[in-house]
Write a protein that holds these residues in place. Structure first.
Motif, PDB file in Angstrom:
ATOM      1  N   ARG A 269       0.833  -1.217   0.000  1.00 46.36           N
ATOM      2  CA  ARG A 269       0.000   0.000   0.000  1.00 46.36           C
ATOM      3  C   ARG A 269       0.862   1.261   0.000  1.00 46.36           C
ATOM      4  O   ARG A 269       0.472   2.294  -0.548  1.00 46.36           O
ATOM      5  CB  ARG A 269      -0.941  -0.006   1.209  1.00 46.36           C
ATOM      6  CG  ARG A 269      -2.113  -0.970   1.064  1.00 46.36           C
ATOM      7  CD  ARG A 269      -3.199  -0.722   2.092  1.00 46.36           C
ATOM      8  NE  ARG A 269      -2.769  -1.014   3.442  1.00 46.36           N
ATOM      9  CZ  ARG A 269      -2.803  -2.213   4.002  1.00 46.36           C
ATOM     10  NH1 ARG A 269      -3.247  -3.258   3.310  1.00 46.36           N
ATOM     11  NH2 ARG A 269      -2.412  -2.394   5.243  1.00 46.36           N
ATOM     12  N   PHE A 270       2.045   1.185   0.612  1.00 49.59           N
ATOM     13  CA  PHE A 270       2.991   2.306   0.606  1.00 49.59           C
ATOM     14  C   PHE A 270       3.317   2.707  -0.838  1.00 49.59           C
ATOM     15  O   PHE A 270       3.509   3.888  -1.140  1.00 49.59           O
ATOM     16  CB  PHE A 270       4.255   1.876   1.357  1.00 49.59           C
ATOM     17  CG  PHE A 270       5.328   2.914   1.465  1.00 49.59           C
ATOM     18  CD1 PHE A 270       5.225   3.970   2.353  1.00 49.59           C
ATOM     19  CD2 PHE A 270       6.479   2.820   0.689  1.00 49.59           C
ATOM     20  CE1 PHE A 270       6.236   4.921   2.464  1.00 49.59           C
ATOM     21  CE2 PHE A 270       7.499   3.756   0.782  1.00 49.59           C
ATOM     22  CZ  PHE A 270       7.370   4.817   1.684  1.00 49.59           C
ATOM     23  N   TYR A 271       3.377   1.696  -1.726  1.00 46.42           N
ATOM     24  CA  TYR A 271       3.668   1.945  -3.149  1.00 46.42           C
ATOM     25  C   TYR A 271       2.414   1.992  -4.012  1.00 46.42           C
ATOM     26  O   TYR A 271       2.510   2.069  -5.236  1.00 46.42           O
ATOM     27  CB  TYR A 271       4.616   0.867  -3.678  1.00 46.42           C
ATOM     28  CG  TYR A 271       5.965   0.852  -3.014  1.00 46.42           C
ATOM     29  CD1 TYR A 271       6.847   1.917  -3.162  1.00 46.42           C
ATOM     30  CD2 TYR A 271       6.360  -0.219  -2.221  1.00 46.42           C
ATOM     31  CE1 TYR A 271       8.091   1.911  -2.547  1.00 46.42           C
ATOM     32  CE2 TYR A 271       7.607  -0.240  -1.605  1.00 46.42           C
ATOM     33  CZ  TYR A 271       8.462   0.827  -1.768  1.00 46.42           C
ATOM     34  OH  TYR A 271       9.705   0.815  -1.152  1.00 46.42           O
ATOM     35  N   LYS A 272       1.231   1.890  -3.377  1.00 45.62           N
ATOM     36  CA  LYS A 272      -0.042   1.886  -4.100  1.00 45.62           C
ATOM     37  C   LYS A 272      -0.121   0.731  -5.099  1.00 45.62           C
ATOM     38  O   LYS A 272      -0.535   0.882  -6.259  1.00 45.62           O
ATOM     39  CB  LYS A 272      -0.293   3.227  -4.804  1.00 45.62           C
ATOM     40  CG  LYS A 272      -0.423   4.408  -3.842  1.00 45.62           C
ATOM     41  CD  LYS A 272      -0.697   5.710  -4.595  1.00 45.62           C
ATOM     42  CE  LYS A 272      -1.003   6.860  -3.638  1.00 45.62           C
ATOM     43  NZ  LYS A 272       0.100   7.129  -2.678  1.00 45.62           N
ATOM     44  N   LEU A 273       0.270  -0.456  -4.632  1.00 46.34           N
ATOM     45  CA  LEU A 273       0.259  -1.658  -5.448  1.00 46.34           C
ATOM     46  C   LEU A 273      -0.613  -2.737  -4.806  1.00 46.34           C
ATOM     47  O   LEU A 273      -0.737  -2.793  -3.586  1.00 46.34           O
ATOM     48  CB  LEU A 273       1.684  -2.215  -5.600  1.00 46.34           C
ATOM     49  CG  LEU A 273       2.687  -1.381  -6.390  1.00 46.34           C
ATOM     50  CD1 LEU A 273       4.083  -1.966  -6.229  1.00 46.34           C
ATOM     51  CD2 LEU A 273       2.299  -1.318  -7.865  1.00 46.34           C
ATOM     52  N   PRO A 274      -1.208  -3.626  -5.612  1.00 44.22           N
ATOM     53  CA  PRO A 274      -1.860  -4.811  -5.040  1.00 44.22           C
ATOM     54  C   PRO A 274      -0.816  -5.698  -4.358  1.00 44.22           C
ATOM     55  O   PRO A 274       0.362  -5.685  -4.715  1.00 44.22           O
ATOM     56  CB  PRO A 274      -2.460  -5.513  -6.260  1.00 44.22           C
ATOM     57  CG  PRO A 274      -2.446  -4.504  -7.357  1.00 44.22           C
ATOM     58  CD  PRO A 274      -1.301  -3.586  -7.077  1.00 44.22           C
ATOM     59  N   SER A 275      -1.253  -6.484  -3.383  1.00 44.90           N
ATOM     60  CA  SER A 275      -0.326  -7.330  -2.630  1.00 44.90           C
ATOM     61  C   SER A 275      -0.707  -8.800  -2.738  1.00 44.90           C
ATOM     62  O   SER A 275      -1.850  -9.154  -3.000  1.00 44.90           O
ATOM     63  CB  SER A 275      -0.303  -6.917  -1.155  1.00 44.90           C
ATOM     64  OG  SER A 275      -1.610  -6.995  -0.595  1.00 44.90           O
ATOM     65  N   ARG A 276       0.288  -9.642  -2.505  1.00 45.32           N
ATOM     66  CA  ARG A 276       0.097 -11.094  -2.469  1.00 45.32           C
ATOM     67  C   ARG A 276       0.783 -11.680  -1.250  1.00 45.32           C
ATOM     68  O   ARG A 276       1.866 -11.260  -0.859  1.00 45.32           O
ATOM     69  CB  ARG A 276       0.685 -11.749  -3.718  1.00 45.32           C
ATOM     70  CG  ARG A 276       0.705 -13.291  -3.646  1.00 45.32           C
ATOM     71  CD  ARG A 276       2.085 -13.857  -3.323  1.00 45.32           C
ATOM     72  NE  ARG A 276       2.016 -15.299  -3.031  1.00 45.32           N
ATOM     73  CZ  ARG A 276       3.049 -16.135  -3.054  1.00 45.32           C
ATOM     74  NH1 ARG A 276       4.248 -15.674  -3.340  1.00 45.32           N
ATOM     75  NH2 ARG A 276       2.897 -17.399  -2.765  1.00 45.32           N
ATOM     76  N   SER A 277       0.133 -12.668  -0.640  1.00 45.35           N
ATOM     77  CA  SER A 277       0.792 -13.471   0.390  1.00 45.35           C
ATOM     78  C   SER A 277       0.206 -14.864   0.344  1.00 45.35           C
ATOM     79  O   SER A 277      -0.720 -15.147  -0.421  1.00 45.35           O
ATOM     80  CB  SER A 277       0.591 -12.866   1.788  1.00 45.35           C
ATOM     81  OG  SER A 277      -0.699 -13.176   2.273  1.00 45.35           O
ATOM     82  N   GLY A 278       0.742 -15.725   1.193  1.00 42.93           N
ATOM     83  CA  GLY A 278       0.186 -17.065   1.335  1.00 42.93           C
ATOM     84  C   GLY A 278      -1.041 -17.041   2.223  1.00 42.93           C
ATOM     85  O   GLY A 278      -1.275 -16.097   2.982  1.00 42.93           O
ATOM     86  N   GLY A 279      -1.848 -18.090   2.144  1.00 44.29           N
ATOM     87  CA  GLY A 279      -3.082 -18.177   2.917  1.00 44.29           C
ATOM     88  C   GLY A 279      -3.067 -19.271   3.950  1.00 44.29           C
ATOM     89  O   GLY A 279      -2.502 -19.116   5.022  1.00 44.29           O
ATOM     90  N   GLY A 280      -3.693 -20.417   3.636  1.00 44.37           N
ATOM     91  CA  GLY A 280      -3.829 -21.499   4.619  1.00 44.37           C
ATOM     92  C   GLY A 280      -2.564 -22.323   4.731  1.00 44.37           C
ATOM     93  O   GLY A 280      -2.517 -23.477   4.306  1.00 44.37           O
ATOM     94  N   LEU A 281      -1.529 -21.755   5.337  1.00 45.11           N
ATOM     95  CA  LEU A 281      -0.205 -22.379   5.368  1.00 45.11           C
ATOM     96  C   LEU A 281       0.058 -23.066   6.709  1.00 45.11           C
ATOM     97  O   LEU A 281      -0.291 -22.543   7.772  1.00 45.11           O
ATOM     98  CB  LEU A 281       0.871 -21.324   5.104  1.00 45.11           C
ATOM     99  CG  LEU A 281       0.775 -20.631   3.745  1.00 45.11           C
ATOM    100  CD1 LEU A 281       1.874 -19.601   3.586  1.00 45.11           C
ATOM    101  CD2 LEU A 281       0.824 -21.646   2.608  1.00 45.11           C
TER     102      LEU A 281
END
Length: 475
Positions: free
Chosen positions: A303-315
Motif C-alpha cells: 500500500r505504501f507503493y499503491k500496489l496490489p499485494s500477495r501473500s500465502g493463505g492457509g499455510l
C-alpha cells in the motif's frame, strides 16, 4: 482502526524503502537473462556483468505506471475478478509434489489429482480463481507438464486461471493458449489480463533466467504477474524480520521495474511468503507467527507503493489436517485477509510446508475462506438494521424467535457452515462421531460427483488440444 498487530508508521516504511534503495544502488540485483540486461541497458541503467544497479528515480518512474487495481477476465464473464485496493481473491495451493492421504501417508501426485482440484475450484463458492501447478504431476513429462495443467485449468474450470511461468517457453505457451481461447491475439489484448503468473526472485538479490524470461514474455502480452520473494530469515536473508523486509522489498521492486520497462502499465502484484528458518532443523517454517508478521508488513509495504499485494493463505507445517494444521492455517489466512492482501495464494489444500496438497484440507480451508469472508463483512448499522422499535416492542423479558424480522432473515443473517460440526454431542455421536477430516473425506466424493464441466466451444477445445500435441511433438 485499532489492531494489536503492528501498524507501521510512514517513517518506518520509509526506512525500509531507503534501505532497499541503498541495496539496489550499491549492491544491485543479478538478472541471469540476457534480454533483461539489454532492456535495462537500453533504458539507461548501470550494469556490471549480470548485475543491474537502480537509482531511486528509476524505480519510482517504473512504479508510476503500475496500476493499483486491475481486472482478470474469465472465459465466463460473470466470474471475472478484480485485484487491488479493496478487492481480493482466494486462490488454491501451488507447487506440491505429493498428495496427503487420509491415513497420514503420502503418494506422488498425478494429472488426475490436478484435474480433481480444477473440479473443486469450479464447484467452490469460496475460491475465486483457478491455480496453476496446484500439484506437480509425476505421471507426465516434466518438460511439457505445464501444457497439460494449462489445458485442464482452462477447460475444466471457467474461472480466471493462473498462468505458466515455468520457463520462457512455458510463458509463451501460456500466452498462445490464452490467445486460442479468446479467439486470437487482438481479442486477447482487448480482453486485458486473463491470467496471473507467479514470478519468484532467487534470494538474495537475483532473478533466474527462467523467471526473468517469463516475466518479459508475460509483461509484453499485458498478462498480470505476481513479483514475489520467499526469503528464509536466517538463511537466504537476514535473521531480523525488518532486514527481511528491506531485502525482499529490493527484489520485488527490481522485478516490478523490469515489468514496467517492458510494458508500462502491465499489472503487477507485490508479493511475499518470506518466513523464518527453523533453527533446530534448518528447514523453512511456514506455520510460525513470523510468517503472519511478514504477511501483515508486506500488505502495508504494498500500500505504501499503491500496489496490489500477495501473500500465502492457509499455510501450515503439519503433515495431516489436524489441530495444528487448522490453527496455523487459520492464523495465516485470517491475517492475510484482515491485513488487506489482495491475492491470497495457497488459500486451500497445503500441508507440510508446501510438500503436499490434501483433498480434505482443501475442503476445510475452503470453509475457513467462507468464514473469513463473513468475518470481514461490514456490520449494517443503519436504523432499519438496529430497529429500535422492534426492541421496544419486545421489551423486558420478551423473546425474538417469533418476530417477523427473525423469520425474514433467519436463513441469511448468520453464516451457515457447510460441513463443520455444530451438532450437540449426542447428535454428533449419532451421526457417526466423525472428525472434521473424516467428514471432509465423505464430502469430497459428493463434490466430485456433482461436478459438471462448464461449456466451452468445441472448436476452441480442439484447437487447444492440437496446439498441445504439436508442442509435445516439437519440444
Amino acid at each position: 482502526m485499532y489492531d494489536r498487530m503492528q501498524t507501521f508508521t510512514t517513517a518506518q516504511m520509509t526506512r525500509v524503502h531507503d534501505a532497499s534503495m541503498e541495496l539496489l544502488s550499491d549492491v544491485g540485483v543479478a538478472f541471469n537473462e540476457p534480454e533483461a540486461l539489454e532492456i535495462f541497458a537500453a533504458n539507461g541503467f548501470r550494469i556490471d556483468g549480470k548485475t543491474v544497479f537502480m537509482t531511486e528515480a528509476q524505480v519510482r518512474k517504473a512504479l508510476e505506471t503500475a496500476p493499483s487495481r486491475f481486472m482478470v477476465t474469465a472465459r465466463n464473464p460473470e466470474k471475472s475478478v478484480a485485484v487491488g485496493e479493496d478487492d481480493f481473491v482466494f486462490v488454491p495451493g501451488y507447487g506440491a509434489p505429493f498428495i496427503a492421504l487420509p491415513d497420514g501417508g503420502q503418494r506422488e501426485a498425478t494429472m488426475t489429482d490436478y484435474d480433481n482440484f480444477c473440479k473443486l475450484v469450479q464447484t467452490s463458492t469460496s475460491i475465486d480463481m483457478n491455480g496453476f501447478m496446484m500439484i506437480e504431476p509425476g505421471d507426465v513429462s516434466p518438460e511439457t507438464a505445464h501444457l497439460d495443467m494449462m489445458f485442464s485449468s482452462i477447460v475444466l474450470c471457467d474461472k480466471p486461471f493462473m498462468g505458466s511461468p515455468v520457463s520462457r517457453q512455458g510463458a509463451r505457451d501460456c500466452i498462445e493458449m490464452a490467445s486460442i481461447l479468446w479467439g486470437g491475439p487482438d481479442k486477447l489484448a482487448a480482453a486485458g489480463p486473463v491470467c496471473v503468473s507467479l514470478i519468484n526472485s532467487l534470494s538474495p538479490l537475483q532473478f533466474s533466467d527462467e523467471m526473468a524470461g517469463s516475466l518479459i514474455e508475460l509483461a509484453r502480452a499485458n498478462q498480470a504477474c505476481v513479483i514475489a520473494s520467499l526469503i528464509m530469515a536466517g538463511s537466504s536473508g537476514p535473521v531480523t524480520l525488518s532486514g527481511v523486509l528491506a531485502l525482499q522489498n529490493a527484489e520485488i521492486l527490481a522485478g516490478i521495474t523490469l515489468a514496467q520497462l517492458v510494458n508500462p502499465g502491465t499489472p503487477v502484484i507485490y508479493g511475499s511468503t518470506s518466513s523464518a528458518m527453523d533453527m533446530r532443523t534448518g528447514g523453512l517454517a511456514i506455520g510460525c507467527p513470523e510468517l503472519s508478521m511478514v504477511v501483515s508488513a508486506t500488505a502495508q509495504m504494498a500500500r505504501f507503493y499503491k500496489l496490489p499485494s500477495r501473500s500465502g493463505g492457509g499455510l501450515t507445517d503439519a503433515h495431516f489436517p489436524d489441530g495444528q494444521a487448522a490453527g496455523e492455517s487459520a492464523l495465516a489466512l485470517s491475517t492475510a485477509a484482515r491485513s488487506g492482501v489482495n491475492f491470497i495464494l495457497h488459500s486451500a489444500g497445503i500441508l507440510g510446508a508446501y510438500i503436499a496438497m490434501s483433498y480434505e484440507k482443501f475442503l476445510m480451508d475452503e470453509e475457513m475462506c467462507s468464514i473469513i469472508r463473513k468475518l470481514i463483512q461490514p456490520m449494517d448499522c443503519s436504523e432499519a438494521a438496529i430497529d429500535v422499535e422492534m426492541i421496544k416492542a419486545v421489551g423486558i423479558g420478551g423473546q425474538y424467535l417469533t418476530q417477523p424480522k427473525t423469520f425474514q432473515l433467519c436463513r441469511t443473517e448468520f453464516y451457515m457452515t457447510d460441513f463443520f460440526n455444530r451438532q450437540n454431542h449426542a447428535g454428533w455421536k449419532a451421526a457417526g462421531a466423525k472428525r472434521i477430516d473424516q467428514a471432509a473425506t465423505e464430502k469430497l466424493s459428493q463434490r466430485l460427483a456433482a461436478y459438471e464441466k462448464p461449456p466451452i466451444d468445441l472448436d476452441v477445445e480442439t484447437a487447444l488440444s492440437a496446439y498441445i500435441a504439436k508442442r509435445k511433438n516439437n519440444p
